[in-house]
Design an enzyme around this catalytic site. Structure first.
Site: not given
Ligand code: SAH
Length: 430
Positions: A314, A374
């Site tokens: 991201a 979080c």
């Molecule tokens: N928004 C989701 C929960 C997110 S948890 C909900 O409400 O259900 C965080 C997520 O970010 C995880 O799925 C993880 O795989 C992803 N993640 C971790 N680092 C990331 C990155 N650098 N870029 C994109 N996704 C990432």
């Protein structure tokens, strides 16, 4: 009469004046030697005594006592239910003892009651009663939120007739069977999954474990969230299968969504699917192939053809989108915790600021940013300060519309700020 001076204060000269309060004599605290055999109380439970600072902390209501506040090593193995005592032998309460963690004691009771099967049965019923009142008719929620439900080291997430459980400390790990039996009695589930494959268990000297503890798991479970049906894999998914703490925020996000929407850190689509019920199109960015595949399935089974899933980092996606001059109307940022400990706070704030700054740059005027964090090492004020600094750098005026936290099934315990960990702000970027 002479005027009072510092050397000659009037009240000292007055006959019969009450003597000033004397400082108590300095009494150095005696630290007991480490024990090789534990001291036992009248109920046969080991006793652990605290130094003065520990007693003060306990009396101030903090449910955790650190190793440095114990009066010597109690000579225990870890996992025991112990009697907590002050140095003079007064009973303070009962707690779970951990040998390896920095947190040695976790509060169980102020009273001298038996911590037995019935005690745990009542604690589970107490937790359940709140969910029935706060979320009537709901069957997917966090059923036990550790310390905040007076059950330290235990997390239970309920997904309809399946439960997903974490045993985080020796106190609950050693009572796994008892807890499983009580959960079967209370919820009559089809399956109970053990998701004790979490790093924090390492601090307690416990290995990571996962598997089915009871019954048979029917594959991924499905549950309703507002207008959408989400499927999550309790055994192979992240956390206990899903991020139930954001359920109420998912639905709130759908209320604000419009136009072109972007959901970063999507997991299986908690936010993306909700956005898709209102927005014209949704781009969901997720780094994990497995989560992205599940998200695609969730979008398809809900007949939401307006969701595009991008497997990417991201941070890179947001930077490239700014460089390419892309624009959105609604953006959600729900990253994983960037700070696992206090030393990581500064770096974490830089990370949060980077993604929030970019999101503000990407929003058309009047667009909404739903931004979450979080990590409990950054409190609501720290999070707000970071957002203010991002808004200033982005040269945008930003309104706070809602300041939200985790859902009602994740209660916050007064005196344990760690239980207030989730921030979720709804912002409008002008
Ligand atoms: N928004 C989701 C929960 C997110 S948890 C909900 O409400 O259900 C965080 C997520 O970010 C995880 O799925 C993880 O795989 C992803 N993640 C971790 N680092 C990331 C990155 N650098 N870029 C994109 N996704 C990432």
């Amino acid at each position: 009469m002479p005027k009072p001076t510092r050397d000659n204060p009037r009240h000292d000269r007055r006959p019969g004046a009450p003597p000033g309060r004397k400082r108590p004599p300095h009494r150095p605290e005696v630290i007991a030697p480490d024990r090789t055999t534990p001291e036992m109380g009248p109920d046969g439970l080991p006793q652990v005594s605290l130094i003065r600072r520990g007693v003060e902390r306990w009396q101030a209501g903090h449910p955790w006592i650190y190793r440095a506040d114990l009066n010597g090593d109690p000579g225990l193995q870890g996992g025991e239910i112990v009697r907590v005592m002050d140095a003079r032998g007064w009973f303070l309460g009962k707690a779970f003892y951990s040998k390896l963690s920095k947190i040695s004691l976790r509060w169980l009771s102020y009273e001298d009651v038996a911590v037995d099967t019935d005690f745990f049965r009542q604690r589970l019923a107490l937790a359940d009663a709140m969910r029935q009142r706060a979320l009537p008719g709901e069957t997917t929620y966090r059923a036990v939120h550790g310390e905040a439900d007076l059950l330290p080291g235990l997390v239970v997430d309920r997904y309809g007739d399946c439960l997903s459980v974490q045993f985080l400390i020796p106190g609950t790990e050693q009572r796994k069977q008892l807890i499983t039996e009580l959960l079967v009695e209370l919820y009559k589930p089809r399956a109970i999954v053990n998701r004790s494959d979490v790093g924090v268990r390492g601090l307690e000297g416990l290995p990571q474990e996962k598997g089915v503890l009871y019954g048979t798991l029917p594959g991924p479970v499905a549950y309703d969230e507002g207008l959408v049906r989400v499927r999550a894999d309790l055994l192979e998914g992240q956390k206990t299968g899903a991020f139930l703490d954001q359920r109420e925020n998912h639905i709130v996000a759908s209320q604000y969504a419009f136009g072109e929407a972007l959901d970063c850190f999507s997991y299986v689509g908690g936010f993306a699917l909700q956005l898709a019920t209102r927005a014209k199109s949704v781009t969901a960015v997720e780094i994990s192939d497995q989560a992205a595949a599940q998200l695609r399935e969730n979008a398809a089974s809900n007949k939401l053809g307006n969701v595009e899933v991008v497997v990417a980092n991201a941070f890179d996606f947001l930077r490239d989108a700014v460089d390419e001059g892309r624009r959105f109307d609604t953006i959600v940022l729900d990253p994983p915790s960037f700070a696992k400990n206090k030393d990581a706070i500064e770096g974490a704030l830089r990370g949060y600021k980077e993604i929030n700054l970019r999101a503000m740059q990407l929003l058309r005027p009047g667009g909404y940013l739903i931004s979450a964090s979080c990590t409990y090492h950054i409190d609501e004020q720290g999070f707000e300060d970071m957002l203010a600094s991002a808004a200033a750098d982005a040269k945008r005026r930003v309104q706070i519309i809602e300041k939200r936290g985790a859902g009602k099934d994740h209660p916050v315990l007064l005196n344990l700020r760690e239980t207030r960990y989730l921030k979720c702000f709804v912002l409008r970027v002008l």
